[in-house]
Scaffold this motif. Structure first.
Motif, short mmCIF file in Angstrom:
data_model
loop_
_atom_site.label_atom_id
_atom_site.label_comp_id
_atom_site.label_asym_id
_atom_site.label_seq_id
_atom_site.Cartn_x
_atom_site.Cartn_y
_atom_site.Cartn_z
N LEU A 28 66.78 22.55 13.32
CA LEU A 28 65.62 22.24 12.24
C LEU A 28 65.17 23.38 11.68
O LEU A 28 64.50 23.46 10.68
CB LEU A 28 64.80 21.22 12.98
N ILE A 29 65.08 24.46 12.61
CA ILE A 29 64.33 25.77 12.21
C ILE A 29 65.27 26.67 11.68
O ILE A 29 64.82 27.62 11.19
CB ILE A 29 63.37 26.20 13.21
N HIS A 30 66.60 26.21 11.75
CA HIS A 30 67.55 27.47 11.28
C HIS A 30 67.59 28.71 12.07
O HIS A 30 67.82 29.87 11.42
CB HIS A 30 67.45 27.31 9.77
N ALA A 31 67.32 28.72 13.32
CA ALA A 31 67.22 29.91 14.19
C ALA A 31 67.27 29.55 15.46
O ALA A 31 67.51 28.48 15.96
CB ALA A 31 65.74 30.52 13.97
N ASN A 32 67.68 30.67 16.30
CA ASN A 32 68.07 30.46 17.76
C ASN A 32 66.66 30.26 18.49
O ASN A 32 65.61 30.65 18.02
CB ASN A 32 68.71 31.64 18.32
N VAL A 33 66.73 29.48 19.60
CA VAL A 33 65.62 29.13 20.19
C VAL A 33 65.92 29.33 21.81
O VAL A 33 67.05 29.42 21.93
CB VAL A 33 65.03 27.62 20.18
N GLN A 34 64.86 29.85 22.58
CA GLN A 34 65.15 29.97 23.98
C GLN A 34 65.08 28.60 24.48
O GLN A 34 63.78 27.91 24.37
CB GLN A 34 63.99 30.83 24.65
N SER A 35 65.95 27.93 25.15
CA SER A 35 65.85 26.82 25.71
C SER A 35 66.23 26.69 27.07
O SER A 35 66.98 27.27 27.58
CB SER A 35 66.77 25.75 25.08
N VAL A 36 65.32 25.95 27.93
CA VAL A 36 65.53 25.81 29.39
C VAL A 36 65.57 24.30 29.71
O VAL A 36 64.45 23.73 29.37
CB VAL A 36 64.34 26.53 30.18
N ASP A 37 66.65 23.65 30.11
CA ASP A 37 66.58 22.26 30.62
C ASP A 37 67.40 21.92 31.87
O ASP A 37 67.70 20.88 32.06
CB ASP A 37 67.10 21.57 29.23
N THR A 38 67.59 22.99 32.49
CA THR A 38 68.54 23.01 33.61
C THR A 38 67.53 22.19 34.71
O THR A 38 66.31 22.73 34.83
CB THR A 38 68.96 24.18 34.31
N SER A 39 67.90 21.60 35.40
CA SER A 39 66.96 20.73 36.50
C SER A 39 67.05 21.69 37.62
O SER A 39 67.91 21.83 38.25
CB SER A 39 67.82 19.45 36.94
N VAL A 40 65.79 21.99 38.22
CA VAL A 40 65.40 23.02 39.19
C VAL A 40 64.70 22.52 40.31
O VAL A 40 64.41 23.05 41.08
CB VAL A 40 64.70 24.42 38.61
N GLU A 41 64.22 21.33 40.20
CA GLU A 41 63.28 20.70 41.33
C GLU A 41 63.64 20.70 42.55
O GLU A 41 63.38 21.22 43.41
CB GLU A 41 62.80 19.41 40.58
N GLY A 42 65.13 20.47 42.60
CA GLY A 42 65.72 20.14 43.99
C GLY A 42 66.04 21.57 44.51
O GLY A 42 65.71 21.90 45.82
N LEU A 43 66.36 22.55 43.82
CA LEU A 43 66.67 23.78 44.06
C LEU A 43 65.28 24.68 44.71
O LEU A 43 65.59 25.52 45.71
CB LEU A 43 67.17 24.82 42.93
N GLY A 44 64.36 24.25 44.14
CA GLY A 44 63.10 24.86 44.88
C GLY A 44 62.99 24.20 46.12
O GLY A 44 62.16 25.29 47.07
N ARG A 45 63.38 23.17 46.68
CA ARG A 45 63.03 23.10 48.10
C ARG A 45 63.91 23.90 48.98
O ARG A 45 63.28 24.30 50.03
CB ARG A 45 63.59 21.45 48.15
N ALA A 46 64.97 24.12 48.60
CA ALA A 46 65.87 24.88 49.35
C ALA A 46 65.06 26.52 49.41
O ALA A 46 65.02 27.11 50.55
CB ALA A 46 67.49 25.33 48.91
N ASP A 47 64.51 26.61 48.53
CA ASP A 47 63.78 28.11 48.32
C ASP A 47 62.92 28.20 49.13
O ASP A 47 62.65 29.16 49.88
CB ASP A 47 63.44 28.55 46.72
N SER A 48 62.22 26.97 49.40
CA SER A 48 60.76 27.07 50.45
C SER A 48 61.26 27.05 51.80
O SER A 48 60.87 27.88 52.60
CB SER A 48 60.03 25.76 50.02
N ILE A 49 62.55 26.37 52.01
CA ILE A 49 62.95 26.51 53.57
C ILE A 49 63.29 27.83 53.85
O ILE A 49 62.78 28.43 54.69
CB ILE A 49 64.12 25.43 53.74
N ALA A 50 64.23 28.46 53.13
CA ALA A 50 64.88 29.73 53.43
C ALA A 50 63.79 30.79 53.22
O ALA A 50 63.59 31.80 54.08
CB ALA A 50 65.95 30.15 52.35
#
Length: 677
Positions: free
Chosen positions: A444-466
C-alpha cells in the motif's frame, strides 16, 4: 482448601502406603534397569529391593547436605547436584548392599534409566496423577517454619494463563476439572468473569494486576518512540524497562510477597523465574536451596525430565494426527514448539509447584504464580482441542495439589485463581490471504517496511528458566533460540540510516500495530497525505475488521470498509465498524488510543459471524491481543466470602488490582507494613 486438622488425620497411614508403593516401584525400576544396562546386575531381586530401601535412607541423610552445599556455592553447584546428586546417593547405596555389581559410571546411567522406568510405573500406579511429587513436597512442608503473625491469612494467587471464562465454565459443567467443580458445588468458592482491556495480552493484564496500571502497554510488543526500537515484553531487558516505568513500590506483592514465573514482580521483595529480574541477580542462597531441593528429589528434576521427553513424543504424535484428520483451523507445529510445550507442561509446571510449596512452608504472605500450560498449547492446537483440555485438567490437578500443600502451612491460605485474558481462534491472516500484514502495508505504501510477526511468547518462558538458573541443555538451547528471535524482533535501524524502512508493522495476536519511525505520533491526516492508499487499503481488506487512529484534533476514530465511528461522540458515518465486536468495543478502543505509546494505526482482524473465528497476524490458531471472540473474557475464582463484595462487572486489570488489594487487606495484610518499615 482443606483444613490442617482434616488433612492430618490418617496422614501417617497414607504416608506408609505411599512409602511402600515408592519402594516397590523403585525395586521394579532397578530390576528393569539391571536387565537393560550392562555392568549393572545383582545376584537376586532382594538385592535390588535392598538397594531401593538403602537409597531412600541414604537420601534422607545425604540429600540435605548436598542441597546446603550447592545452595551456598552457587548455581553451577546446584546444576551439578541435579545431574549427579541422585547418582551419588545410588552409588553409596550400591556400595553398602552386597550382591550388586556397578561402577560409578553405571550408577549414573542406572539412576537415569531407573528414573525413566520409575516415572512410567508411577504414572501407571497413580493413574497419571502427581501424587509422587506432592508426597515429596508435603514431606518437606511438614518441616515448616514459624511465622510471627499466624493470625494473618496468606493469599496464593494462581494465574491460569490464557484460559477463557467460557472454556473453564464448560469444563466445570462437563466434569473435566473435578477440583474446581467440587469447590464450586460446596459453595466454598465462586466463579466470576472479568473483562481485560485492549490489548488482551499478558503484559498489559499482568502489569495491571500486579502494579495497578495498564497505561503504556499497547500490545505484546511495540515500537517505543523514545528508545527508537521495538520493545518485546518477555525479553528480560525490556520487561525491566517496562516495570521501572510503572512501578510505584506499592504493587500487589510488596508486603512480604513473592513473584514466581511472571513477567513482572508486583514489587515483591523476592522473585523467582520472573522476566523483569532475569539477569539482575542470581538470587539468594535461600532461592538456590529451593531449586536444589526440587532438583535432587527423586520426584523432582529426573521425574520432570523423563516426563518432558514423553511430552515431546506426545506432541509430535498429536501434531501428526491433526494433519491426518485435516482439522481446521490448524498451523504447522514444529520441533521448537514440541520442546517449548514439553518445558512448560512438565518441567516448568513441576518447578513452579515446588517453588510455591517452599513459599507456603515459609509462610510467605502473598504468592503470585503463573502457569502457562493451557495458553501455550491452545496457541498452536486450538482452544477446545483434546491436548488443550488435557492441559486444563492438569492445571486443575495442580490446584488440588497446591490446596493440599497449603493445608500444612504455618498460616491459613486463601486461594485466588484467575486468568490474565482469554483466547480466540481461527486460521492465521497469512495462511488465509497469502500475505502478512507487513506485506500488505508494504504494497500500500510502495516501500519496504520492518515487519515482526514471529510468535515469541513461549520462547520467553524458556529464556526465564535458563536465565534464572544459568542452565544449559534443553532449556539453554531454547533460551538461545528465544534470545535470537527476541533480539531480531527488537532491533531497528539506526537513525539517519538511508536504508532504514520508514514504517514498522507488528503483529500481536489478531491486533496489528503500524508505526511511522520517529519520535512523534502520526495523525490520520498526516498518514493520508504521505501514503493516501494506506488507511483505505487496510480498512477495505477482507481480513481487516477495522483500523483505528487519531485525527489532528485528537479525536479517536475506528474506520471500516463501509463507514467510520467517532469514538468520542459515538457518531457513525455509514456502517459502524465496531458492531461485530460487542457493545464494549468502542470504550476499550478509545481508552487504548489515549495512551501516548499507542501506534499510529491499530489494525484489528475481522471476526466470523458464524464461528467467531479471528485471523491472527502471527502464525497461531489460538490468539489474543485485539477484539473479537473470547480473548477478552477472563476467569476469576475465589473463596465465597472474599468474592461476595465484588462489583457486578469488573472492567480492566487495573480495577481487578484494586479488588485484589482489598482482599489482601481483608485478610489482615498491609495493615502493619508501615510499622515494619
Amino acid at each position: 482448601m482443606p483444613t490442617r486438622d482434616t488433612r492430618t488425620r490418617g496422614v501417617r497411614i497414607a504416608d506408609l502406603a505411599r512409602l511402600a508403593v515408592a519402594w516397590g516401584g523403585s525395586t521394579v525400576a532397578l530390576i528393569v534397569t539391571g536387565a537393560l544396562l550392562p555392568g549393572f546386575s545383582a545376584n537376586s531381586w532382594w538385592a535390588y529391593a535392598a538397594v531401593a530401601a538403602v537409597a531412600g535412607i541414604v537420601g534422607l541423610v545425604l540429600r540435605p547436605a548436598l542441597v546446603e552445599i550447592s545452595a551456598r556455592v552457587g548455581w553451577l553447584a546446584v546444576l551439578l547436584t541435579a545431574l549427579v546428586g541422585q547418582a551419588l546417593i545410588m552409588y553409596v547405596a550400591i556400595r553398602l548392599v552386597p550382591g550388586i555389581e556397578s561402577t560409578a559410571g553405571t550408577a549414573l546411567a542406572a539412576t537415569w534409566i531407573s528414573a525413566a522406568v520409575g516415572t512410567i510405573i508411577s504414572w501407571a500406579t497413580t493413574a497419571g496423577t502427581d501424587d509422587g511429587l506432592i508426597s515429596s513436597l508435603a514431606g518437606r512442608a511438614r518441616r515448616q517454619e514459624s511465622v510471627p503473625d499466624p493470625e494473618v491469612d496468606g493469599i496464593l494467587f494462581v494465574q491460569l494463563d490464557g484460559v477463557p471464562f467460557p472454556v473453564l465454565q464448560w469444563a466445570v459443567q462437563s466434569g473435566a476439572v473435578p477440583n474446581i467443580r467440587r469447590w464450586l458445588a460446596t459453595g466454598d468458592y465462586q466463579l466470576r468473569e472479568w473483562t481485560p482491556q485492549l490489548p488482551c495480552t499478558t503484559p498489559a493484564s499482568q502489569l495491571g494486576i500486579l502494579h495497578g496500571t495498564v497505561d503504556g502497554i499497547p500490545a505484546f510488543r511495540w515500537y517505543d518512540r523514545e528508545l527508537n526500537r521495538v520493545l518485546v515484553a518477555n525479553r528480560p531487558a525490556d520487561a525491566r524497562v517496562i516495570e521501572e516505568r510503572h512501578s510505584t513500590g506499592k504493587g500487589l506483592l510488596y508486603d512480604d510477597g513473592v513473584s514466581i514465573s511472571n513477567l513482572f514482580t508486583g514489587d515483591a521483595p523476592r522473585s523467582l523465574l520472573t522476566m523483569s529480574r532475569v539477569g539482575v541477580g542470581r538470587g539468594s542462597a535461600q532461592t538456590r536451596r529451593a531449586f536444589a531441593w526440587f532438583f535432587t528429589s527423586p520426584s523432582g528434576f529426573m521425574r520432570s525430565f523423563t516426563r518432558t521427553v514423553g511430552e515431546i513424543l506426545k506432541e509430535r504424535w498429536q501434531a501428526r494426527r491433526q494433519v491426518k484428520r485435516d482439522l481446521d483451523p490448524r498451523v504447522h507445529r514444529d520441533w521448537t514448539f514440541a520442546l517449548l510445550r514439553a518445558v512448560t507442561n512438565s518441567l516448568l509446571r513441576d518447578l513452579n509447584t515446588a517453588l510455591v510449596a517452599e513459599e507456603l512452608r515459609r509462610g510467605t504472605r502473598s504468592i503470585y504464580v503463573d502457569y502457562v500450560d493451557y495458553d501455550e498449547i491452545a496457541h498452536h492446537a486450538g482452544m477446545f482441542r483434546p491436548e488443550s483440555l488435557a492441559a486444563l485438567d492438569g492445571l486443575d490437578r495442580t490446584l488440588g495439589s497446591l490446596a493440599q500443600l497449603a493445608g500444612s502451612a504455618p498460616r491459613r491460605y486463601r486461594l485466588i485463581v484467575l486468568s490474565d485474558h482469554g483466547q480466540s481462534q481461527g486460521t492465521p491472516f497469512a495462511d488465509r490471504y497469502g500475505q502478512t500484514l507487513g506485506d500488505l502495508c508494504a504494497d500500500l505504501i510502495h516501500a519496504n517496511v520492518q515487519s515482526v510477526d514471529t510468535s515469541v511468547e513461549g520462547l520467553g518462558r524458556a529464556d526465564s528458566i535458563a536465565g534464572d538458573i544459568s542452565a544449559r541443555g534443553m532449556t539453554g538451547k531454547l533460551a538461545g533460540r528465544a534470545d535470537e528471535v527476541l533480539t531480531k524482533a527488537q532491533q531497528t535501524s539506526a537513525p539517519g540510516d538511508a536504508a532504514e524502512e520508514p514504517v514498522v508493522v507488528l503483529g500481536s495476536g489478531n491486533l496489528g500495530l503500524v508505526y511511522v519511525r520517529g519520535d512523534r505520533r502520526w495523525t490520520l491526516e498526516a498518514l493520508e497525505s504521505r501514503w493516501p492508499a494506506l488507511v483505505p487499503g487496510l480498512a477495505g481488506h477482507p481480513g481487516v475488521g477495522f483500523v483505528a487512529g487519531v485525527d489532528e484534533d485528537g479525536r479517536a476514530w475506528a474506520i471500516g470498509s463501509g463507514g467510520r465511528l467517532n469514538l468520542a461522540s459515538g457518531a457513525v458515518h455509514g456502517t459502524d465498524p465496531l458492531a461485530p465486536f460487542g457493545p464494549h468495543a468502542a470504550l476499550v478502543l478509545r481508552r487504548a488510543l489515549k495512551h501516548p505509546e499507542a501506534p499510529d494505526l491499530y489494525v484489528n482482524s475481522t471476526i466470523s459471524p458464524v464461528t467467531d473465528d479471528v485471523a491472527a497476524f502471527e502464525g497461531l490458531v489460538g490468539s489474543h491481543g485485539g477484539l473479537g471472540g473470547w480473548q477478552d473474557r477472563a476467569v476469576l475464582l475465589g473463596p465465597a466470602d472474599l468474592m461476595a463484595t465484588l462489583p457486578e462487572r469488573i472492567e480492566g486489570a487495573d480495577e481487578l488490582h484494586r479488588l485484589l488489594v482489598a482482599m489482601l487487606e481483608s485478610c489482615g495484610q498491609r495493615a502493619t507494613t508501615a510499622s515494619r518499615g
